[in-house]
Design a protein around this motif. Structure first.
Motif, PDB file in Angstrom:
ATOM      1  N   ILE A  58      13.396 105.392  12.087  1.00  0.00           N
ATOM      2  CA  ILE A  58      12.298 105.345  11.121  1.00  0.00           C
ATOM      3  C   ILE A  58      11.111 106.163  11.624  1.00  0.00           C
ATOM      4  N   ALA A  59      10.764 106.023  12.907  1.00  0.00           N
ATOM      5  CA  ALA A  59       9.634 106.786  13.461  1.00  0.00           C
ATOM      6  C   ALA A  59       9.875 108.289  13.325  1.00  0.00           C
ATOM      7  N   ILE A  60      11.088 108.713  13.616  1.00  0.00           N
ATOM      8  CA  ILE A  60      11.434 110.138  13.479  1.00  0.00           C
ATOM      9  C   ILE A  60      11.333 110.563  12.018  1.00  0.00           C
ATOM     10  N   GLU A  61      11.872 109.741  11.123  1.00  0.00           N
ATOM     11  CA  GLU A  61      11.825 110.070   9.696  1.00  0.00           C
ATOM     12  C   GLU A  61      10.381 110.135   9.191  1.00  0.00           C
ATOM     13  N   GLU A  62       9.539 109.196   9.638  1.00  0.00           N
ATOM     14  CA  GLU A  62       8.139 109.210   9.218  1.00  0.00           C
ATOM     15  C   GLU A  62       7.439 110.487   9.704  1.00  0.00           C
ATOM     16  N   MET A  63       7.733 110.918  10.921  1.00  0.00           N
ATOM     17  CA  MET A  63       7.138 112.167  11.409  1.00  0.00           C
ATOM     18  C   MET A  63       7.703 113.379  10.671  1.00  0.00           C
ATOM     19  N   GLN A  64       8.956 113.303  10.246  1.00  0.00           N
ATOM     20  CA  GLN A  64       9.505 114.378   9.407  1.00  0.00           C
ATOM     21  C   GLN A  64       8.769 114.419   8.066  1.00  0.00           C
ATOM     22  N   HIS A  65       8.474 113.234   7.520  1.00  0.00           N
ATOM     23  CA  HIS A  65       7.705 113.179   6.270  1.00  0.00           C
ATOM     24  C   HIS A  65       6.307 113.759   6.485  1.00  0.00           C
ATOM     25  N   PHE A  66       5.689 113.429   7.613  1.00  0.00           N
ATOM     26  CA  PHE A  66       4.389 113.991   7.969  1.00  0.00           C
ATOM     27  C   PHE A  66       4.470 115.521   7.944  1.00  0.00           C
ATOM     28  N   GLN A  67       5.507 116.045   8.591  1.00  0.00           N
ATOM     29  CA  GLN A  67       5.686 117.501   8.646  1.00  0.00           C
ATOM     30  C   GLN A  67       5.911 118.082   7.245  1.00  0.00           C
ATOM     31  N   MET A  68       6.677 117.394   6.422  1.00  0.00           N
ATOM     32  CA  MET A  68       6.936 117.871   5.064  1.00  0.00           C
ATOM     33  C   MET A  68       5.634 117.935   4.252  1.00  0.00           C
ATOM     34  N   VAL A  69       4.799 116.907   4.398  1.00  0.00           N
ATOM     35  CA  VAL A  69       3.529 116.905   3.668  1.00  0.00           C
ATOM     36  C   VAL A  69       2.625 118.023   4.183  1.00  0.00           C
TER      37      VAL A  69
END
Length: 193
Positions: A58-69
């Motif tokens: 989840i932490a990795i996915e949330e940081m991927q979402h951060f990067q996407m935004v």
């Protein structure tokens, strides 16, 4: 499914869309904070290997979402604003129980995370259905699905690891509190605002 007591007025999406630079910056910081929260839960509860594994993902996915935004912000010529205080999250933190047993604090931290994911999921749904920008509508639909999975993960871990908390009762208390709290929000260009 989420059990939220008050749904977001769809007109909030129109307000958000009127200042995409602001909503995207706020959203980016929400993703960063979600990653940090997952890491904190891992740090404080590393004896639960399944939790470590799931929350690392989840932490990795949330940081991927951060990067996407961040990529959307750059692509549109916007600037990421500085991180700012999230009053909604601050009020949820104050509602969290911290003076009971270690298990009670752990369970409440999981329920706190579940609540934020539930409201984020609901807000992403509102955005996906109500903004005219089709690229962002699709993006928010995909994130809505992701947030729903995170919500379920946190709630399931609370039920699994509770030793002295009636999780369903406490979750109802969280839902009632958040239902009252959210009435004061939904008036600005922020994911929880």
């Amino acid at each position: 499914m989420l059990g939220l007591k008050l749904l977001t007025d769809p007109r909030w999406a129109n307000m958000a869309e009127s200042n995409l630079e602001e909503i995207l910056s706020d959203h980016a910081w929400c993703e960063q904070k979600a990653a940090t929260n997952a890491i904190t839960l891992i740090t404080q509860n590393s004896e639960h290997q399944d939790l470590v594994d799931e929350l690392t993902a989840i932490a990795i996915e949330e940081m991927q979402h951060f990067q996407m935004v961040i990529e959307i912000i750059k692509k549109r010529g916007y600037t990421l604003s500085r991180e700012r205080k999230d009053d909604y999250v601050g009020r949820l933190v104050k509602f969290s129980k911290k003076d009971g047993s270690r298990n009670m604090a752990f369970i409440d931290r999981l329920l706190f995370a579940a609540m934020i994911e539930a409201r984020s999921c609901e807000r992403f749904r509102v955005l996906s259905l109500n903004i005219k920008d089709q690229e962002l509508a699709k993006f928010y639909h995909e994130l809505m699905v992701s947030e729903a999975g995170h919500y379920t993960t946190f709630l399931n871990f609370a039920r699994k690891y509770s030793t002295d908390v009636d999780v369903d009762k406490r979750w109802r208390e969280w839902l009632d509190f958040e239902g009252e709290l959210i009435q004061s929000f939904g008036t600005k260009e922020a994911i929880h605002g």
